[in-house]
Write a protein that holds these residues in place. Structure first.
Motif, short mmCIF file in Angstrom:
data_model
loop_
_atom_site.label_atom_id
_atom_site.label_comp_id
_atom_site.label_asym_id
_atom_site.label_seq_id
_atom_site.Cartn_x
_atom_site.Cartn_y
_atom_site.Cartn_z
N UNK A 299 0.81 -1.22 0.00
CA UNK A 299 0.00 0.00 0.00
C UNK A 299 0.84 1.26 0.00
N UNK A 300 2.05 1.17 0.53
CA UNK A 300 2.92 2.35 0.52
C UNK A 300 3.31 2.76 -0.90
N UNK A 301 3.09 1.87 -1.86
CA UNK A 301 3.35 2.17 -3.26
C UNK A 301 2.06 2.30 -4.07
N UNK A 302 0.91 2.32 -3.38
CA UNK A 302 -0.37 2.39 -4.08
C UNK A 302 -0.70 1.11 -4.82
N UNK A 303 -0.24 -0.03 -4.29
CA UNK A 303 -0.41 -1.32 -4.95
C UNK A 303 -1.05 -2.32 -3.99
N UNK A 304 -1.60 -3.39 -4.55
CA UNK A 304 -2.23 -4.42 -3.72
C UNK A 304 -2.30 -5.74 -4.45
N UNK A 305 -2.24 -6.82 -3.68
CA UNK A 305 -2.59 -8.17 -4.11
C UNK A 305 -3.70 -8.63 -3.19
N UNK A 306 -4.73 -9.25 -3.74
CA UNK A 306 -5.83 -9.70 -2.90
C UNK A 306 -5.54 -11.04 -2.26
N UNK A 307 -5.71 -11.13 -0.94
CA UNK A 307 -5.57 -12.40 -0.23
C UNK A 307 -6.93 -12.77 0.38
N UNK A 308 -7.12 -12.47 1.65
CA UNK A 308 -8.38 -12.78 2.30
C UNK A 308 -8.94 -11.55 2.97
N UNK A 309 -9.32 -11.70 4.24
CA UNK A 309 -9.90 -10.58 4.97
C UNK A 309 -9.35 -10.47 6.39
N UNK A 310 -8.19 -11.09 6.66
CA UNK A 310 -7.58 -11.01 7.98
C UNK A 310 -6.11 -10.67 7.88
N UNK A 311 -5.60 -9.95 8.87
CA UNK A 311 -4.20 -9.51 8.81
C UNK A 311 -3.22 -10.57 9.26
N UNK A 312 -3.60 -11.47 10.15
CA UNK A 312 -2.66 -12.40 10.77
C UNK A 312 -2.51 -13.71 10.00
N UNK A 313 -3.28 -13.89 8.96
CA UNK A 313 -3.22 -15.12 8.18
C UNK A 313 -1.92 -15.15 7.38
N UNK A 314 -1.25 -16.29 7.36
CA UNK A 314 -0.01 -16.41 6.61
C UNK A 314 -0.26 -16.45 5.11
N UNK B 61 -2.66 -1.67 -9.21
CA UNK B 61 -2.77 -0.30 -8.73
C UNK B 61 -4.05 -0.16 -7.91
N UNK B 62 -3.93 0.36 -6.71
CA UNK B 62 -5.10 0.55 -5.86
C UNK B 62 -4.78 1.65 -4.85
N UNK B 63 -5.17 2.86 -5.18
CA UNK B 63 -4.89 3.98 -4.30
C UNK B 63 -5.79 4.00 -3.07
N UNK B 64 -6.96 3.40 -3.18
CA UNK B 64 -7.89 3.37 -2.06
C UNK B 64 -9.18 2.68 -2.47
N UNK B 65 -10.05 2.48 -1.52
CA UNK B 65 -11.34 1.83 -1.77
C UNK B 65 -12.44 2.64 -1.08
N UNK B 66 -13.66 2.38 -1.47
CA UNK B 66 -14.82 2.89 -0.74
C UNK B 66 -15.40 1.67 -0.03
N UNK B 67 -15.17 1.60 1.28
CA UNK B 67 -15.55 0.38 1.95
C UNK B 67 -15.65 0.53 3.45
N UNK B 68 -15.92 -0.59 4.09
CA UNK B 68 -16.07 -0.63 5.53
C UNK B 68 -17.26 -1.48 5.93
N UNK C 6 -15.49 -1.58 -2.28
CA UNK C 6 -15.60 -1.15 -3.67
C UNK C 6 -14.24 -0.65 -4.12
N UNK C 7 -13.59 -1.42 -5.01
CA UNK C 7 -12.25 -1.10 -5.47
C UNK C 7 -12.33 -0.23 -6.72
N UNK C 8 -12.76 1.01 -6.51
CA UNK C 8 -12.92 1.94 -7.61
C UNK C 8 -13.12 3.34 -7.08
N UNK C 9 -13.50 4.29 -7.96
CA UNK C 9 -13.64 5.69 -7.54
C UNK C 9 -14.68 5.87 -6.45
N UNK C 10 -14.43 6.83 -5.57
CA UNK C 10 -15.32 7.07 -4.44
C UNK C 10 -16.75 7.36 -4.87
#
Length: 466
Positions: free
Chosen positions: A126-141, A211-218, A274-278
């Motif tokens: 994310x520090x480079x505005x990038x992402x790979x999709x994994x799951x929905x938890x931070x502690x998962x290997x 490329x993923x600068x941000x999402x509309x989500x929560x 939502x991985x797109x414009x706000x």
């Protein structure tokens, strides 16, 4: 510590950090924590836990298991629902010491060691505005979730984690380190994309970054009735591929943002991404807000990392669960879901529904070992409880719940299932030709089934080219 290790005369005290990485045995200060998994009902005591720091040490651990005859368990983040990251009396190969990450911003690729967690990887990318999709938890290997598939917040937009896997380095049962991709050992590359840890120890993965600068989500919390649930799932299916949803129909815990009158009663607690414009995201989420007045609305423009609240390493729930796919959530199914959730006496019980499709479904079903590309909705039914004496009660509840909403899709997702028998593995997880091909690849790379502390696919008795 001088207890003998398996068939060899070697004692735990003779295993050196230089050879194997960090050596943790019974009586060491870190042993208890190193044995502990996310699942709170798993209590196994390995003979030794080894944390290698590189692929060469991983190969030595694999050789030790092979020569000693001890069972080998491989742990990435310790989140296997079946507890496969630890074994009784055997050797645990813990990848927690291997977290290196190399990001090529220009090429939009990353080499990641498989002990890194999804949260650590996501924060760095994310520090480079990038992402790979994994799951929905931070502690998962990253290692475990990727080998099983990886269905997360970007699944409809960019596919599963395995769809962004470009290459891998694998230590096989004979201790050889292989580079696998579409051109090198393509049979093995096919198998590790969904086939789990059956074929070796993955030490590094090469991923595609988006490329993923941000999402509309929560989080969006709604009251629930059969009509509301049916409408919510229908909107999720009709939404653009930029939207991935995780719809939890739960008995509400006493969260401060949930009105007290709803505590202990079914609600919809949905994670929206939502991985797109706000502006476009706000319009799409507005359709869900219009279904019923939200009890809580935390959906907003945010960094992608904002979708991942910090995980609690001390959280170890006791639960029962079943995973399945369903074709639809119509009114009758929605009614059944609410009836079953209401009937549970667990602390928290419910159904998690994930609408699939999109990029995930555009990959041919035989392109990887994940065979459920055309499944429409994944349902994960679970009950969390405190008293182990109640296990049979909640097991009966989840079995009856599963039967009550079973439709034509008999599949299941390997990363979310508990211990199941081989028949169910063949029928639900790796059906038909997928199982046969996996068994042939297994026979080529692990004919003695050294890697069996997993949802195991035994080697085919006769080996022909996959």
């Amino acid at each position: 510590m001088t207890a003998p290790l398996g068939r060899t005369p070697m004692a735990i005290g003779e295993l050196t950090d230089e050879q194997y990485g960090q050596v943790i045995g019974p009586g060491d200060a870190e042993y208890e924590a190193a044995c502990t998994l996310y699942a709170g009902d798993i209590d196994r005591r390995p003979a030794v836990i080894l944390r290698p720091g590189n692929a060469e040490q991983v190969a030595r651990v694999v050789a030790l298991a092979r020569e000693s005859g001890l069972r080998l368990a491989v742990r990435s983040g310790g989140h296997s629902p079946a507890g496969h990251g630890v074994c009784e009396g055997g050797i645990v190969l813990d990848l927690a010491g291997m977290k290196a990450l190399e990001i090529d911003v220009e090429a939009r690729t990353a080499w990641a060691e498989t002990g890194i967690t999804a949260g650590e990887y996501t924060e760095a990318a994310a520090r480079h505005g990038l992402a790979t999709g994994f799951g929905d938890g931070t502690l998962v290997g990253v290692g475990g979730i990727t080998l099983g598939g990886g269905i997360g917040y970007l699944a409809r937009k960019h596919g599963m984690a395995i769809d962004d896997l470009l290459a891998a380095e694998i230590v096989t049962a004979d201790g050889e380190l292989l580079l696998v991709d579409e051109d090198h050992h393509p049979d093995l590359f096919w198998a590790i994309r969904g086939g789990g840890g059956n074929f070796g120890v993955a030490t590094r993965f090469k991923f595609r970054l988006h490329e993923l600068d941000g999402v509309y989500g929560g989080m969006l919390v709604l009251p629930v009735t059969p009509a509301i649930l049916e409408a919510f799932i229908a909107e999720a299916e009709a939404a653009p591929e930029e939207l991935s949803t995780i719809v939890n129909v739960w008995t509400a815990p006493p969260f401060p943002f949930v009105p007290k009158e709803y505590h202990g009663k079914p609600i919809i607690l949905a994670m929206m991404c939502y991985a797109g414009p706000e502006a476009a995201g706000e319009e799409v989420i507005g359709r869900f807000r219009a279904i019923a007045p939200p009890l809580a609305d935390m959906v907003k423009a945010m960094p992608y990392t904002g979708m991942f609240p910090p995980g609690d390493p001390l959280e170890h729930p006791i639960s029962v669960a079943r995973n399945m796919f369903v074709d639809r959530v119509d009114r009758a199914t929605a009614e059944t879901i609410l009836e079953r959730v209401t009937a549970s006496t667990a602390m928290v019980a419910g159904a998690q529904l994930r609408v699939l499709g999109g990029a995930l479904a555009r990959v041919p079903s035989d392109a990887t070992a994940f065979a459920h590309r055309q499944s429409r909705i994944m349902a994960h039914l679970s009950a969390i409880y405190a008293d182990p004496a109640e296990a049979d009660l909640h097991e009966k509840w989840v079995e009856e719940f599963t039967a009550a909403i079973r439709q034509s899709d008999s599949g299941a997702y390997v990363n979310f299932i508990m211990d199941v028998g081989q028949d169910q593995m063949r029928e639900a997880v790796y059906p038909g030709a997928t199982w046969d091909r996996l068994a042939r690849v297994k026979a080529m790379y692990d004919p003695a089934n050294l890697f069996r502390s997993n949802h195991n696919v035994p080697p085919a008795t006769t080996c022909t080219a996959p």
